[in-house]
Design a protein around this motif. Structure first.
Motif, PDB file in Angstrom:
ATOM      1  N   GLY A  97      66.934-113.917 -15.104  1.00 52.67           N
ATOM      2  CA  GLY A  97      65.895-114.164 -14.105  1.00 52.67           C
ATOM      3  C   GLY A  97      64.564-113.515 -14.379  1.00 52.67           C
TER       4      GLY A  97
ATOM      5  N   ALA B   9      64.521-122.893  -9.388  1.00 54.81           N
ATOM      6  CA  ALA B   9      65.488-121.872  -9.787  1.00 54.81           C
ATOM      7  C   ALA B   9      65.338-121.602 -11.279  1.00 54.81           C
TER       8      ALA B   9
ATOM      9  N   HIS C  51      63.660-115.167  -4.054  1.00 49.45           N
ATOM     10  CA  HIS C  51      64.772-114.235  -3.931  1.00 49.45           C
ATOM     11  C   HIS C  51      65.475-114.125  -5.275  1.00 49.45           C
TER      12      HIS C  51
ATOM     13  N   GLY D 106      75.400-123.477  -8.642  1.00 51.34           N
ATOM     14  CA  GLY D 106      75.811-122.300  -9.410  1.00 51.34           C
ATOM     15  C   GLY D 106      77.290-122.335  -9.719  1.00 51.34           C
TER      16      GLY D 106
ATOM     17  N   GLY E 256      67.124-116.400 -10.281  1.00 45.03           N
ATOM     18  CA  GLY E 256      66.199-116.331  -9.160  1.00 45.03           C
ATOM     19  C   GLY E 256      65.948-117.697  -8.569  1.00 45.03           C
ATOM     20  N   VAL E 257      65.401-117.698  -7.360  1.00 48.19           N
ATOM     21  CA  VAL E 257      65.090-118.954  -6.669  1.00 48.19           C
ATOM     22  C   VAL E 257      63.828-118.756  -5.849  1.00 48.19           C
TER      23      VAL E 257
ATOM     24  N   GLY F 263      68.828-112.929  -7.436  1.00 48.66           N
ATOM     25  CA  GLY F 263      70.250-112.630  -7.302  1.00 48.66           C
ATOM     26  C   GLY F 263      70.783-111.847  -8.475  1.00 48.66           C
TER      27      GLY F 263
ATOM     28  N   THR G  80      65.964-120.302   1.359  1.00 55.13           N
ATOM     29  CA  THR G  80      66.879-120.191   0.229  1.00 55.13           C
ATOM     30  C   THR G  80      67.336-118.743   0.058  1.00 55.13           C
ATOM     31  N   HIS G  81      68.482-118.597  -0.593  1.00 55.40           N
ATOM     32  CA  HIS G  81      69.015-117.261  -0.885  1.00 55.40           C
ATOM     33  C   HIS G  81      69.869-117.345  -2.140  1.00 55.40           C
ATOM     34  N   MET G  82      69.690-116.382  -3.035  1.00 51.15           N
ATOM     35  CA  MET G  82      70.482-116.346  -4.259  1.00 51.15           C
ATOM     36  C   MET G  82      71.496-115.218  -4.188  1.00 51.15           C
TER      37      MET G  82
ATOM     38  N   GLY H 211      73.469-120.064 -11.209  1.00 46.50           N
ATOM     39  CA  GLY H 211      72.412-120.307 -10.231  1.00 46.50           C
ATOM     40  C   GLY H 211      71.053-120.606 -10.804  1.00 46.50           C
TER      41      GLY H 211
ATOM     42  N   GLY I  37      73.574-120.076  -5.596  1.00 44.27           N
ATOM     43  CA  GLY I  37      72.479-120.098  -4.637  1.00 44.27           C
ATOM     44  C   GLY I  37      72.733-121.059  -3.506  1.00 44.27           C
TER      45      GLY I  37
END
Length: 490
Positions: free
Chosen positions: A175, A208, A191, A251, A197-198, A193, A231-233, A215, A238
């Motif tokens: 990421g 992403a 965000h 993902g 990332g996203v 993870g 959104t959330h990773m 993800g 994700g």
């Protein structure tokens, strides 16, 4: 809060509309809530009241606003604004104040911020520290730029400037390197993870990047005929919600990257969170769903969504999940040894907030009592007399320890002492804390005066802050697995 304040919003479907709301109300300013980040929150304040749902520009409207829960009467403040790190779908803080939302305002990364609010976590310098190859070294492109938001993942970081530019740094495979097509876009939220990332652009496009198996690559045609609002990773997958309430996931299919069949049939989603092995979401009607590895939070208990329950908040940890109903009931599920079994002391209590870590959970009742459960050596057991003469306003769990802030601004920790469970001597002397965050190795906190402190494992995390930190004042900080990031006050 005893004086009037003005907070500026962009209202969905009615920009510039003037709305006056009577207290009780809660104000969240960008960056204070890690538990639930409404897209746009890093660059805009948001408000919710007892009788109507949030007017934040990036929140999906609910067809039936949930009944809010009260939070402790007092709360830490930063520059005079109460800080409550609770879910916008649920909570409000008692106040005697009238809040006016005027037209106009300063546009930042697709949102609007108040020109008169006491805190604007906008326009700050980006500071990083910790393992240099895992996000601890600030990228050269961050020089001489002002940032509205930043987030640190397991081995990389991401940030958004006040002009909406997205930057990433750290481990390039996980990421730390952005796709080439991001340079021409403006971003509202991002965000990071575990492996990827996203982000969402100001036009609602979802992007992403990172490890494609975990993800970093979106499904084909993800953005076709869609605009994304949230959104959330997670660690290896994700999740995102469109402006129409559609839920998507991608993902690792074994750890939350694939939704159950017909998930979106006759449903609209208001919130979702991706954990380590599974994901969880709440519909606009208050229904709770989970998916992913059934042993670690992917399967809900039988009758979770019985007719007497509507859910207002949820969070997925590493091995288990937690949720709160609109009536304040706390439920847990997943691995029973690591937070999946609700403690007996939660019976007959109403809860305002909860957070699930890697091996244990923590929650705060509507009376300000803090309770924990799960693996006792990794945050599941509080120190003796923790709740004596205290009310708590916020808590956060990592994989090894927990941290909390009282309504008087006192910071406390517990759990494994080598990984953030023990604070430095005199941490609370002459200080009041407004915000905190903890990773598996260390913790970070910001005082009401903008002082930044860190503690825990300095070898893996870099709890030792840069030498020039004390010269600055901070609005926000976030701790990743191996490095930390913070934004200074403008």
């Amino acid at each position: 809060m005893t004086t009037d304040a003005e907070v500026t919003f962009r209202l969905e479907g009615g920009a510039g509309k003037i709305v006056t709301v009577e207290a009780p109300a809660m104000i969240l300013t960008g960056g204070v809530s890690d538990a639930y980040h409404p897209p746009g929150a890093p660059s805009s304040a948001f408000l919710t009241t007892k009788d109507q749902f949030s007017v934040d520009s990036w929140c999906l409207p609910l067809s039936k606003p949930p009944r809010p829960l009260s939070v402790p009467k007092a709360a830490p403040t930063l520059a005079g604004i109460p800080i409550a790190a609770s879910a916008p779908l649920t909570h409000w803080a008692p106040s005697t104040q009238k809040v006016t939302i005027p037209s106009g305002g300063q546009k930042v990364a697709g949102g609007f911020v108040s020109q008169k609010s006491a805190i604007q976590a906008v326009g700050g310098e980006l500071i990083t520290w910790g393992n240099s190859s895992q996000g601890g070294t600030r990228p050269n492109e961050a020089q001489n730029k002002q940032f509205a938001y930043a987030h640190m993942g397991e081995s990389a970081g991401v940030a958004i400037t006040i002009q909406g530019e997205l930057i990433a740094w750290g481990n390039s495979s996980n990421g730390g390197t952005l796709p080439t097509n991001t340079k021409e876009k403006k971003f509202a939220y991002a965000h990071m993870g575990g492996w990827a990332g996203v982000a969402i652009t100001t036009q609602g496009e979802l992007i992403a990047w990172g490890n494609s198996s975990y993800g970093g690559t979106l499904p084909t045609n993800t953005n076709k005929d869609r605009q994304f609002a949230y959104t959330h990773m997670g660690h290896s997958a994700g999740v995102a919600i469109t402006t129409q309430g559609e839920l998507i996931a991608w993902g690792d299919p074994n750890n939350g990257g694939t939704l159950p069949t017909n998930t979106n049939k006759d449903r609209q989603f208001a919130y979702a969170h991706m954990g380590y092995h599974a994901g969880v979401a709440i519909t606009t009607q208050g229904e709770l769903i989970a998916w992913g590895d059934s042993s670690y939070g992917g399967t809900l208990p039988t009758n979770t969504n019985n007719k007497d329950r509507q859910f207002a908040y949820t969070h997925m940890g590493r091995d288990a999940g937690v949720a709160i109903t609109t009536q304040g009931e706390l439920i847990t599920w997943g691995n029973s040894s690591n937070g999946g079994t609700r403690p007996n002391e939660a019976q007959n209590k109403k809860f305002a907030y909860a957070h699930m870590g890697g091996n244990a959970g923590a929650a705060i009742t509507t009376e300000g009592e803090l309770i924990t459960w799960g693996n006792s050596s990794k945050g599941g057991t509080l120190p003796t007399n923790t709740n004596k003469d205290r009310q708590f306003a916020y808590t956060h769990m990592s994989g090894w320890a927990g941290v909390a802030i009282t309504t008087q601004g006192e910071l406390i920790t517990w759990g494994n002492s080598d990984n953030g469970g023990t604070l430095p001597t005199n941490t609370n002397k002459d200080r009041q804390f407004a915000y905190t965050h903890m990773s598996d190795n260390a913790g970070v906190a910001v005082t009401t005066q903008g002082e930044l402190i860190a503690w825990g494992n300095s070898v893996n995390e870099g709890s030792l802050l840069p030498n020039n930190v004390k010269e600055k004042k901070y609005a926000y900080a976030h701790m990743g697995e191996h490095a930390g990031v913070a934004l200074t006050l403008p």
